[in-house]
Write a protein that holds these residues in place. Structure first.
Motif, PDB file in Angstrom:
ATOM      1  N   ILE A   1       0.847  -1.204   0.000  1.00  0.00           N
ATOM      2  CA  ILE A   1       0.000   0.000   0.000  1.00  0.00           C
ATOM      3  C   ILE A   1       0.877   1.248   0.000  1.00  0.00           C
ATOM      4  N   GLY A   2       1.949   1.227   0.795  1.00  0.00           N
ATOM      5  CA  GLY A   2       2.859   2.371   0.839  1.00  0.00           C
ATOM      6  C   GLY A   2       3.543   2.609  -0.495  1.00  0.00           C
ATOM      7  N   ILE A   3       3.971   1.543  -1.153  1.00  0.00           N
ATOM      8  CA  ILE A   3       4.647   1.669  -2.453  1.00  0.00           C
ATOM      9  C   ILE A   3       3.694   2.242  -3.503  1.00  0.00           C
TER      10      ILE A   3
ATOM     11  N   THR B   1       1.524   5.991   4.887  1.00  0.00           N
ATOM     12  CA  THR B   1       1.363   5.511   6.263  1.00  0.00           C
ATOM     13  C   THR B   1       1.522   3.994   6.331  1.00  0.00           C
ATOM     14  N   GLY B   2       1.303   3.317   5.205  1.00  0.00           N
ATOM     15  CA  GLY B   2       1.472   1.867   5.158  1.00  0.00           C
ATOM     16  C   GLY B   2       2.879   1.427   5.534  1.00  0.00           C
ATOM     17  N   PHE B   3       3.882   2.255   5.240  1.00  0.00           N
ATOM     18  CA  PHE B   3       5.258   1.905   5.613  1.00  0.00           C
ATOM     19  C   PHE B   3       5.427   1.891   7.138  1.00  0.00           C
ATOM     20  N   VAL B   4       4.773   2.860   7.799  1.00  0.00           N
ATOM     21  CA  VAL B   4       4.877   2.936   9.268  1.00  0.00           C
ATOM     22  C   VAL B   4       4.294   1.673   9.901  1.00  0.00           C
ATOM     23  N   TRP B   5       3.056   1.337   9.511  1.00  0.00           N
ATOM     24  CA  TRP B   5       2.375   0.192  10.114  1.00  0.00           C
ATOM     25  C   TRP B   5       2.954  -1.135   9.625  1.00  0.00           C
TER      26      TRP B   5
ATOM     27  N   GLN C   1      -5.427   0.598  -3.625  1.00  0.00           N
ATOM     28  CA  GLN C   1      -5.019   0.737  -2.232  1.00  0.00           C
ATOM     29  C   GLN C   1      -6.180   0.411  -1.296  1.00  0.00           C
ATOM     30  N   ALA C   2      -7.365   0.911  -1.654  1.00  0.00           N
ATOM     31  CA  ALA C   2      -8.548   0.643  -0.831  1.00  0.00           C
ATOM     32  C   ALA C   2      -8.860  -0.852  -0.794  1.00  0.00           C
TER      33      ALA C   2
END
Length: 562
Positions: A394-396, A479-483, A410-411
Motif C-alpha cells: 500500500i505504501g509503495i 502511512t502503510g510503511f509505518v504500520w 489501495q482501498a
C-alpha cells in the motif's frame, strides 16, 4: 446423548464412582477423578462438546453479545470523522478542505473511550474476584444505559468526549469478561472458538454500525448521528434480564471455596443426558487450582509479574497489542483513508460495509478452515507476516495515488488486509490471552492484556490522525510503511516468543511454563499433568507437606454432602 470415550473405558474409575457425595476424599482419589474428567473432556470432538455443553455455549454467546456494543460504537467513532453532518456539528471549517475535526480532537475523541475502557478493565479485575462475572456484567450494563444519554444529547465535542470516556468504563468490563467467561464454562475443544467469538461480536457490532451509517449518511440533520447513538439502548433492554439467569463461572466458585455452588453451576452448563458426571469436571477444576497453588500462583495483579507468570503475562499482552501493531488503526475499515485518497463519500461507505462483511467471512474461515487443522502459533505468526507485506505494498502504491485506479487498488488492499487480520490476529488476539494465563490469574491476565491493547492503541492511535489529516502530515498511503514496520516487528517477536497451546489442558500449560519450556518446543514436549510426584518436586523441590492443604475445602464441602 451419551458421550462414551476411550478415557472412560480405560480408567479404573467409572463415571458413577466419581467423587462420592457421602464419602471422604483423599488426594489420590481426587487425582484419579480429575484425570478421568480431563480425559473425557479432551476426547470430545467440537460437535460432541457442543451437544454436551449446549447450555454453556448459549450462556457464552449471551455474555459475548455485550461486546457487540463496543464494536458498534468504536466503528461509529472512527467513521463519523468522514460523516458530513457530524463534521459540520462538531468540527471546524477549513478553506479548501471543508468541515473537519481537528487532528487534536480526532485523537482526543477517538482515545476517550479507550482511556475509559482502560480503567474499566482494571476495575473489572478486582470486581470479578469479589462479585463474580454475572453481577459485574449486570452492573456494567445498567451503568452504560445511563452513560448513553450523554453521547445522545451532547451539544459539543467536549461533552461528547466525556460521554465516550464514561461509556468506555463498562465496555472495558465487557471486553475483558467475555473471553474469560467462555474459557471457564466451555471444554477444551471449544475453547478457541468461543473465546475468539468475542471478536466476531465486535465485527457484528461494526457490521450493524456500517449498515446504520450507510442508511443515514444522506440525512442532512443532527439525527443522522443521534439515531446511531440511540440504538445502543437496544442491547441492555434484553441482556440485563437474561443475565439474571446465567450460571456463575465454576472456576470462580472453586477459588472462593464454594464447592456446592460450583457443582450446581456445572450441572446447569452440562446436558443431563450426557454420560459425564459434573463432579468429575469439578474435580478437574479443583486439581488445576491446587496445582497452581502448589506452583505458588497467587491471585493479585502483582502475581502476574512474578516468576514464570511474568512470561505468560508478556505473551498475553503482546499478542493482544499485536492487533494494533498489525496496522488496524490504518487499514481496518478506514473510511477516512478512503476519503483522503480521493474516493467519494458513497464509495467510501459502500467499501466500509463490504470490508465489515469480509471481516465476518474471515472469522468463519478461521473457525472452519484454520483452527481445526493448524496451531495457534502458526496462524498468528504467518498472518502477521502477510499483513506486513500488504501494508508495505500500500505504501509503495502511493507513488501513483493520483491515478484513480491506483487509489482504488489501495482501498481494495486494505480489504485484503482486513481478511488476513480476521484469519489470524483478529481472532487469536482474543483467544490466546484467555488460555495463556493460569486459571487463578485468568481474569487479571486478560485484563492486563486488554489494557496493553488500550495503551498501545492510545499511543499509536494518537499518531494516526496526524499521519492522515490533510492539515497535518498528510502521508496518505505512505502511512502503510509505518504500520508495515510495526507489523514486521510483531512477527519477529511472535516467531521467537509465542508458544503453541492447541490441544493443551490448563494443567499442561501450567507445567510447561513452570518448566520454562522454550516457545518452539511447546508443541512436542511430553507432559503428564497427573504425576503427583513430579508436580510436587517441580513446585516444592520434594517438600510435599502442603500439597493437600487446598483440597481440604473440597473434602469438607463435597465429601460430606448428601
Amino acid at each position: 446423548m451419551a458421550v462414551k470415550t476411550a478415557a472412560v473405558e480405560h480408567t479404573d474409575l467409572e463415571p458413577s464412582a466419581a467423587i462420592g457425595l457421602n464419602e471422604k476424599l483423599y488426594g489420590k482419589e481426587l487425582n484419579l477423578n480429575a484425570k478421568t474428567g480431563a480425559e473425557v473432556e479432551q476426547y470430545l470432538s467440537p460437535l460432541q462438546a457442543i451437544k454436551v455443553y449446549k447450555k454453556a455455549v448459549f450462556w457464552s454467546l449471551v455474555v459475548s453479545m455485550c461486546v457487540i456494543m463496543e464494536g458498534y460504537d468504536t466503528s461509529l467513532i472512527s467513521n463519523f470523522f468522514a460523516y458530513p453532518s457530524f463534521a459540520k456539528k462538531y468540527g471546524e471549517y477549513f478553506p479548501g478542505v471543508g468541515y473537519q475535526l481537528t487532528a487534536a480532537w480526532q485523537a482526543g475523541f477517538s482515545n476517550a473511550t479507550g482511556v475509559g475502557s482502560f480503567f474499566g478493565v482494571i476495575a473489572n479485575g478486582f470486581l470479578v474476584d469479589i462479585f463474580g462475572q454475572k453481577r459485574v456484567l449486570i452492573g456494567a450494563l445498567c451503568a452504560l444505559s445511563g452513560f448513553i444519554f450523554i453521547m445522545f444529547f451532547a451539544p459539543n465535542i467536549i461533552v461528547l468526549t466525556v460521554g465516550g470516556f464514561l461509556c468506555g468504563l463498562p465496555w472495558g468490563v465487557f471486553a475483558s469478561s467475555a473471553p474469560a467467561y467462555a474459557s471457564e464454562v466451555l471444554p477444551l475443544s471449544l475453547r478457541a472458538y468461543f473465546t475468539s467469538y468475542t471478536n466476531m461480536c465486535f465485527i457484528i457490532g461494526q457490521l450493524i454500525a456500517s449498515g446504520v451509517l450507510e442508511g443515514l449518511v444522506h440525512l442532512d440533520s443532527e439525527w443522522s448521528y443521534r439515531i446511531p447513538y440511540g440504538l445502543q439502548w437496544v442491547w441492555p433492554v434484553f441482556l440485563i434480564p437474561l443475565l439474571f439467569f446465567a450460571p456463575e463461572s465454576p472456576w470462580h466458585l472453586v477459588r472462593k471455596g464454594r464447592m456446592e455452588e460450583a457443582e450446581n453451576s456445572l450441572r446447569r452448563l452440562q446436558s443431563k443426558n450426557a454420560n459425564i458426571d459434573p463432579r468429575q469436571t469439578l474435580a478437574t477444576i479443583v486439581h488445576t487450582n491446587n496445582l497452581e497453588q502448589e506452583l505458588a500462583v497467587g491471585t493479585s495483579y502483582w502475581d502476574c509479574f512474578k516468576g514464570f507468570e511474568r512470561r505468560r503475562t508478556e505473551i498475553a499482552c503482546v499478542v493482544f497489542a499485536g492487533q494494533i501493531t498489525s496496522g488496524i488503526c490504518f487499514a481496518y475499515n478506514s473510511t477516512y483513508f478512503f476519503q483522503q485518497v480521493g474516493l467519494t463519500t458513497a464509495q467510501t461507505y459502500k467499501l466500509n460495509v463490504g470490508g465489515t462483511a469480509i471481516a465476518l467471512i474471515g472469522t468463519l474461515c478461521n473457525w472452519f478452515l484454520l483452527v481445526p487443522y493448524f496451531g495457534r502459533r502458526t496462524i498468528y505468526v504467518w498472518g502477521m507476516f502477510s499483513m506486513a507485506i500488504i501494508l508495505f505494498i500500500i505504501g509503495i502504491l502511493n507513488v501513483w495515488t493520483s491515478n484513480n485506479s491506483v487509489a482504488m487498488s489501495q482501498a481494495v488492499l486494505t480489504l485484503v488486509w482486513t481478511f488476513v487480520f480476521q484469519l489470524s490476529a483478529g481472532q487469536l488476539g482474543w483467544a490466546l490471552p484467555a488460555e495463556i494465563g493460569s486459571t487463578r490469574l485468568r481474569q487479571k491476565t486478560v485484563c492486563l492484556a486488554r489494557n496493553t491493547y488500550y495503551l498501545v492503541s492510545l499511543g499509536l492511535g494518537t499518531l494516526q490522525p496526524y499521519f492522515m489529516n490533510p492539515t497535518k502530515w498528510n502521508l496518505k498511503g505512505y502511512t502503510g510503511f509505518v504500520w508495515g514496520g510495526t507489523a514486521l516487528l510483531t512477527f519477529v517477536w511472535a516467531y521467537f516468543r509465542l508458544p503453541e497451546t492447541k490441544g493443551r489442558s490448563y494443567e499442561e500449560i501450567d507445567i510447561l511454563f513452570a518448566k520454562r519450556v522454550p516457545a518452539r518446543k511447546f508443541k512436542t514436549y511430553q507432559v503428564d499433568a497427573y504425576n503427583e510426584q513430579d508436580n510436587a518436586e517441580l513446585a516444592h523441590g520434594g517438600n510435599v507437606e502442603i500439597m493437600y492443604k487446598a483440597e481440604e475445602a473440597f473434602i469438607e464441602n463435597v465429601g460430606t454432602k448428601e
